[in-house]
Design an enzyme around this catalytic site. Structure first.
Site, PDB file in Angstrom:
ATOM      1  N   SER A 130      50.657  43.894   1.720  1.00  0.00           N
ATOM      2  CA  SER A 130      51.649  43.780   0.855  1.00  0.00           C
ATOM      3  C   SER A 130      51.158  43.675  -0.599  1.00  0.00           C
ATOM      4  O   SER A 130      51.841  43.875  -1.402  1.00  0.00           O
ATOM      5  CB  SER A 130      52.702  42.484   1.114  1.00  0.00           C
ATOM      6  OG  SER A 130      53.071  42.280   2.417  1.00  0.00           O
ATOM      7  N   HIS A 157      55.435  46.431   6.352  1.00  0.00           N
ATOM      8  CA  HIS A 157      54.830  47.572   6.524  1.00  0.00           C
ATOM      9  C   HIS A 157      54.313  47.851   7.832  1.00  0.00           C
ATOM     10  O   HIS A 157      54.633  47.169   8.663  1.00  0.00           O
ATOM     11  CB  HIS A 157      53.510  47.630   5.694  1.00  0.00           C
ATOM     12  CG  HIS A 157      52.793  46.535   5.517  1.00  0.00           C
ATOM     13  ND1 HIS A 157      51.879  46.277   6.655  1.00  0.00           N
ATOM     14  CD2 HIS A 157      52.134  45.385   4.739  1.00  0.00           C
ATOM     15  CE1 HIS A 157      51.202  45.269   6.633  1.00  0.00           C
ATOM     16  NE2 HIS A 157      51.407  44.684   5.454  1.00  0.00           N
ATOM     17  N   GLU A 158      53.710  48.941   7.854  1.00  0.00           N
ATOM     18  CA  GLU A 158      53.179  49.383   9.316  1.00  0.00           C
ATOM     19  C   GLU A 158      52.457  48.675   9.973  1.00  0.00           C
ATOM     20  O   GLU A 158      52.446  48.440  11.159  1.00  0.00           O
ATOM     21  CB  GLU A 158      52.449  50.908   9.129  1.00  0.00           C
ATOM     22  CG  GLU A 158      53.407  52.001   8.660  1.00  0.00           C
ATOM     23  CD  GLU A 158      54.494  52.318   9.775  1.00  0.00           C
ATOM     24  OE1 GLU A 158      54.461  52.148  10.993  1.00  0.00           O
ATOM     25  OE2 GLU A 158      55.574  52.580   9.330  1.00  0.00           O
ATOM     26  N   GLY A 159      51.642  47.723   9.385  1.00  0.00           N
ATOM     27  CA  GLY A 159      50.647  46.706   9.766  1.00  0.00           C
ATOM     28  C   GLY A 159      51.539  45.776  10.603  1.00  0.00           C
ATOM     29  O   GLY A 159      51.421  45.328  11.876  1.00  0.00           O
ATOM     30  N   HIS A 160      52.831  45.192  10.112  1.00  0.00           N
ATOM     31  CA  HIS A 160      53.735  44.125  10.657  1.00  0.00           C
ATOM     32  C   HIS A 160      54.521  44.825  11.947  1.00  0.00           C
ATOM     33  O   HIS A 160      54.460  44.312  12.949  1.00  0.00           O
ATOM     34  CB  HIS A 160      54.810  43.915   9.740  1.00  0.00           C
ATOM     35  CG  HIS A 160      54.455  42.927   8.562  1.00  0.00           C
ATOM     36  ND1 HIS A 160      54.336  43.575   7.185  1.00  0.00           N
ATOM     37  CD2 HIS A 160      53.516  41.798   8.438  1.00  0.00           C
ATOM     38  CE1 HIS A 160      53.761  42.689   6.578  1.00  0.00           C
ATOM     39  NE2 HIS A 160      53.294  41.610   7.125  1.00  0.00           N
ATOM     40  N   GLY A 203      56.947  38.711   5.178  1.00  0.00           N
ATOM     41  CA  GLY A 203      57.858  39.562   4.841  1.00  0.00           C
ATOM     42  C   GLY A 203      57.353  40.867   3.944  1.00  0.00           C
ATOM     43  O   GLY A 203      56.145  41.103   4.024  1.00  0.00           O
TER      44      GLY A 203
HETATM   45  P1  AMP Z   1      51.495  38.537   6.327  1.00  0.00           P
HETATM   46  O1  AMP Z   1      52.971  38.819   6.206  1.00  0.00           O
HETATM   47  O2  AMP Z   1      50.587  39.080   5.320  1.00  0.00           O
HETATM   48  O3  AMP Z   1      51.297  36.913   6.562  1.00  0.00           O
HETATM   49  O4  AMP Z   1      51.253  39.063   7.724  1.00  0.00           O
HETATM   50  C1  AMP Z   1      51.946  38.868   8.921  1.00  0.00           C
HETATM   51  C2  AMP Z   1      50.885  39.554  10.002  1.00  0.00           C
HETATM   52  O5  AMP Z   1      50.564  40.553  10.036  1.00  0.00           O
HETATM   53  C3  AMP Z   1      49.560  38.690  10.076  1.00  0.00           C
HETATM   54  O6  AMP Z   1      49.270  38.375  11.623  1.00  0.00           O
HETATM   55  C4  AMP Z   1      48.849  39.683   9.578  1.00  0.00           C
HETATM   56  O7  AMP Z   1      47.434  39.619   9.865  1.00  0.00           O
HETATM   57  C5  AMP Z   1      49.347  41.085  10.088  1.00  0.00           C
HETATM   58  N1  AMP Z   1      48.947  42.273   9.244  1.00  0.00           N
HETATM   59  C6  AMP Z   1      49.030  42.438   7.799  1.00  0.00           C
HETATM   60  N2  AMP Z   1      48.486  43.721   7.549  1.00  0.00           N
HETATM   61  C7  AMP Z   1      48.132  44.232   8.576  1.00  0.00           C
HETATM   62  C8  AMP Z   1      47.592  45.671   8.785  1.00  0.00           C
HETATM   63  N3  AMP Z   1      47.231  46.398   7.816  1.00  0.00           N
HETATM   64  N4  AMP Z   1      47.421  45.741  10.429  1.00  0.00           N
HETATM   65  C9  AMP Z   1      47.603  45.033  11.227  1.00  0.00           C
HETATM   66  N5  AMP Z   1      48.080  43.761  11.098  1.00  0.00           N
HETATM   67  C10 AMP Z   1      48.522  43.302   9.726  1.00  0.00           C
END
Ligand code: AMP
Length: 284
Positions: A186, A34-37, A31
């Site tokens: 995050s 952001h743009e990555g997710h 949760g």
């Molecule tokens: P998290 O919520 O931090 O567990 O991330 C969930 C998924 O989003 C994981 O596969 C992360 O590798 C991916 N993720 C997080 N930040 C980025 C980002 N800046 N660019 C691409 N994928 C991301």
């Protein structure tokens, strides 16, 4: 978008989707989106007929002195973003539903889990592998999407999928960055304005590594030294690790031949940020 809060309901929904012959793409997250997710969500929507996103801040992957309780959460905003992104199911299980009393079974990816981030976060990747396998068994996706930003996580999960003959195909997508190159995370919200400015050194030092490599340097030592020196010049930064390693074994390499990962972790105050690039050296 349908919102599902229990493991049982999610399993039934996944069965129904598969029963209709539709493919499932899955994006597991913690949760605070952001743009990555959202880049992962977009790719899932392109590749699969149904997209499921999970939001679960997994207690099992946080150490006792880590930020589980203060990890940023904003379920209302996440829901709006996912609705706009056009996903089909948002799955938000509860802690006790995922880990009921008596829960004992975990997954370990020996060797790989103890290196890099595993050294300063013992038990972290056991928690990640376990929750991802559980989520895969609940959602039973055809494809699952992860970010290259968490390179060690992606490699460990691919290893697990291969070793345990999972049916889910794991796709790893590029790191999404802020304008100044900082990988979106995050945890960036923990940074003070000064630390945020300082944190651009992560990407700058990786760019420097790429430049030196581009100029023909193939010995890992001098590249690593330059990265360390650049981070060392930043007074708010404290290096956790800078490693140049084989992407399959995570062993340090002397020479850059084949795909090599340059992975770094740096503290800014109490916030630990990670980043990485892959250098592609030709084998002689
Ligand atoms: P998290 O919520 O931090 O567990 O991330 C969930 C998924 O989003 C994981 O596969 C992360 O590798 C991916 N993720 C997080 N930040 C980025 C980002 N800046 N660019 C691409 N994928 C991301």
């Amino acid at each position: 978008m349908r919102k599902i809060g229990t493991v049982g309901e999610m399993k039934t929904a996944a069965d129904e989707i598969r029963g209709c012959g539709r493919t499932i793409g899955f994006v597991p997250t913690m949760g605070y989106l952001h743009e990555g997710h959202l880049s992962l969500v977009k790719e899932s929507r392109r590749s699969a007929q149904t997209t499921v996103v999970s939001i679960f801040v997994n207690p099992l992957q946080f150490g006792p002195r880590e930020d589980f309780t203060r990890y940023p959460r904003d379920p209302g905003r996440d829901e709006t973003l996912l609705e706009k992104a056009g996903i089909d199911i948002l799955f938000c299980p509860g802690d006790l539903d995922m880990y009921p009393e008596g829960f004992r079974t975990t997954v370990e990816v020996a060797g790989l889990q103890d290196k890099l981030c595993g050294r300063s976060r013992p038990g972290h990747f056991k928690g990640v592998a376990t929750v991802v396998l559980k989520l895969f068994n609940i959602v039973r996706p055809d494809y699952a999407f992860f970010g290259q930003k968490d390179a060690q996580q992606a490699i460990i999960l691919k290893r697990m999928a291969e070793d345990l003959n999972l049916d889910t195909k794991i796709e790893v997508l590029p790191t999404i960055r802020e304008r100044d190159g900082l990988a979106i995370s995050s945890r960036n919200t923990y940074l003070s304005p000064e630390e945020r400015r300082s944190a651009t050194v992560l990407f700058k030092s990786l760019e420097k590594a790429r430049r030196i490599f581009g100029e023909g340097e193939r010995a890992a030592g001098p590249i690593r030294k330059q990265v360390l020196r650049m981070i060392g010049n930043e007074s708010l930064a404290r290096v956790d690790y800078v490693e140049i390693i084989n992407t399959r074994t995570f062993e340090a390499v002397d020479r850059i031949e084949g795909d090599v990962l340059v992975a770094i972790a740096v503290f800014f105050g109490s916030t630990r940020l990670i980043d990485n690039i892959i250098l592609e050296g030709k084998r002689e």
